[in-house]
Design a protein around this motif. Structure first.
Motif, short mmCIF file in Angstrom:
data_model
loop_
_atom_site.label_atom_id
_atom_site.label_comp_id
_atom_site.label_asym_id
_atom_site.label_seq_id
_atom_site.Cartn_x
_atom_site.Cartn_y
_atom_site.Cartn_z
N GLY A 176 -41.76 53.69 -34.67
CA GLY A 176 -40.44 54.22 -35.02
C GLY A 176 -40.38 55.72 -35.23
N PHE A 177 -41.48 56.45 -34.96
CA PHE A 177 -41.47 57.89 -35.15
C PHE A 177 -40.92 58.58 -33.90
CE2 PHE A 177 -45.12 56.68 -37.99
CZ PHE A 177 -44.42 56.87 -39.17
N PHE A 187 -44.05 63.54 -39.90
CA PHE A 187 -43.36 62.71 -38.92
C PHE A 187 -41.87 62.61 -39.25
CE2 PHE A 187 -47.73 61.31 -38.83
CZ PHE A 187 -47.98 61.06 -37.49
N LEU A 188 -41.05 62.68 -38.21
CA LEU A 188 -39.63 62.41 -38.31
C LEU A 188 -39.31 61.14 -37.53
CD1 LEU A 188 -37.93 65.92 -37.79
CD2 LEU A 188 -38.64 64.82 -39.92
N ASP A 189 -38.32 60.37 -38.02
CA ASP A 189 -37.92 59.17 -37.29
C ASP A 189 -36.50 59.30 -36.74
OD1 ASP A 189 -36.49 59.04 -39.62
OD2 ASP A 189 -37.35 57.14 -40.31
N GLY A 190 -35.97 60.53 -36.79
CA GLY A 190 -34.65 60.80 -36.21
C GLY A 190 -34.73 61.94 -35.21
N ARG A 247 -48.28 54.53 -29.59
CA ARG A 247 -48.33 53.80 -30.86
C ARG A 247 -47.32 54.38 -31.85
NH1 ARG A 247 -48.87 49.43 -33.88
NH2 ARG A 247 -50.12 49.70 -35.76
N ALA A 248 -47.22 55.70 -31.93
CA ALA A 248 -46.30 56.34 -32.87
C ALA A 248 -44.85 55.98 -32.55
CB ALA A 248 -46.49 57.85 -32.83
#
Length: 255
Positions: free
Chosen positions: A118-119, A140-143, A113-114
């Motif tokens: 986009g995480f 959370f980081l998305d990069g 799900r994460a």
């Protein structure tokens, strides 16, 4: 307008969090503010919070945006995710990439799900006062990469700061509930004592006999003795102050 230095933003965040402790303190509003400031100060994509609720057994959640709030709610339902691990163990969860096999092995549904949201990576730290864990804070980081040691240290400092008022408010509420219970018990005791005295005087019986009368009447009707006592004093119940009239003797048959 130039951006404020990080130190100034950090000081402003602590002042803002401190000002929310006055008046009608709201746990979830306070923790949502905490998560939003974590995003600004730690330079992360999102932050989530799970608040332990001992009397319910199910954590309350919030976060910096709708994505992470939804994800943390899923984590509670599934019993998965770094926040849930922190609540169970009291230990921080170091940064881990969500595409790493260890993440899928530990939290299969949460990880899936994460990643769909986009995480890319996540870490978490408990909200703890000494040995008592009151919640958990996730980052959370998305990069690429995972939260670094500097981000985690600052996140833990914010979590430690936030845990103190949460625990203080719980203790205050516990004390208030205890006071209310004691006041209710005292009021009930006074009602029963007054009803005992009134019954004893009007029916010309002993106080112990009056109490037995109240107790037996309440038990037979599965009611609280204090409720019966109140009705006796108000004259609104079945049990009255006056002694019930004795049944008339049957007339003797005529000769």
């Amino acid at each position: 307008m130039p951006e404020q230095p990080r130190e100034e933003r950090l000081a402003a965040a602590f002042v803002e969090l401190a000002t929310t402790l006055t008046g009608d303190f709201d746990d979830i509003h306070f923790l949502r503010t905490l998560s939003e400031r974590c995003v600004e100060l730690l330079d992360i994509a999102a932050a989530g919070v799970a608040l332990a609720v001992p009397w319910d057994g199910r954590a309350q959640v919030t976060g910096s945006d709708a994505r992470v709030r939804s994800l943390e709610r899923n984590g509670v339902d599934w019993g998965e995710g770094p926040c849930q691990d922190c609540l169970r163990t009291g230990n921080p969860s170091e940064g881990i990439a969500l595409d790493h096999p260890a993440a899928s092995a530990a939290w299969p549904r949460f990880t899936h799900r994460a990643r769909r949201l986009g995480f890319h990576s996540v870490a978490a730290t408990p909200l703890r006062v000494r040995d008592e864990v009151v919640g958990a804070l996730s980052f959370f980081l998305d990069g690429p990469g995972t939260p670094d040691s500097g981000q985690l240290r600052l996140g833990r400092a914010l979590a430690d700061f936030a845990a103190i008022p949460i625990l203080q408010q719980r203790e205050l509420r516990r004390q208030m509930r205890l006071t209310e219970q004691l006041e209710t018990a005292l009021e009930s005791r006074i009602l029963v004592e007054q009803a005992k005295g009134a019954l004893a005087q009007r029916r010309r019986i002993t106080v112990d006999e009056a109490f037995a009368l109240l107790r037996d009447h309440a038990r037979s009707r599965r009611r609280r003795i204090s409720a019966v006592a109140r009705e006796v004093l108000d004259g609104t119940g079945e049990l009255s102050l006056s002694e019930p009239a004795e049944p008339a003797e049957p007339a003797e048959p005529a000769d």
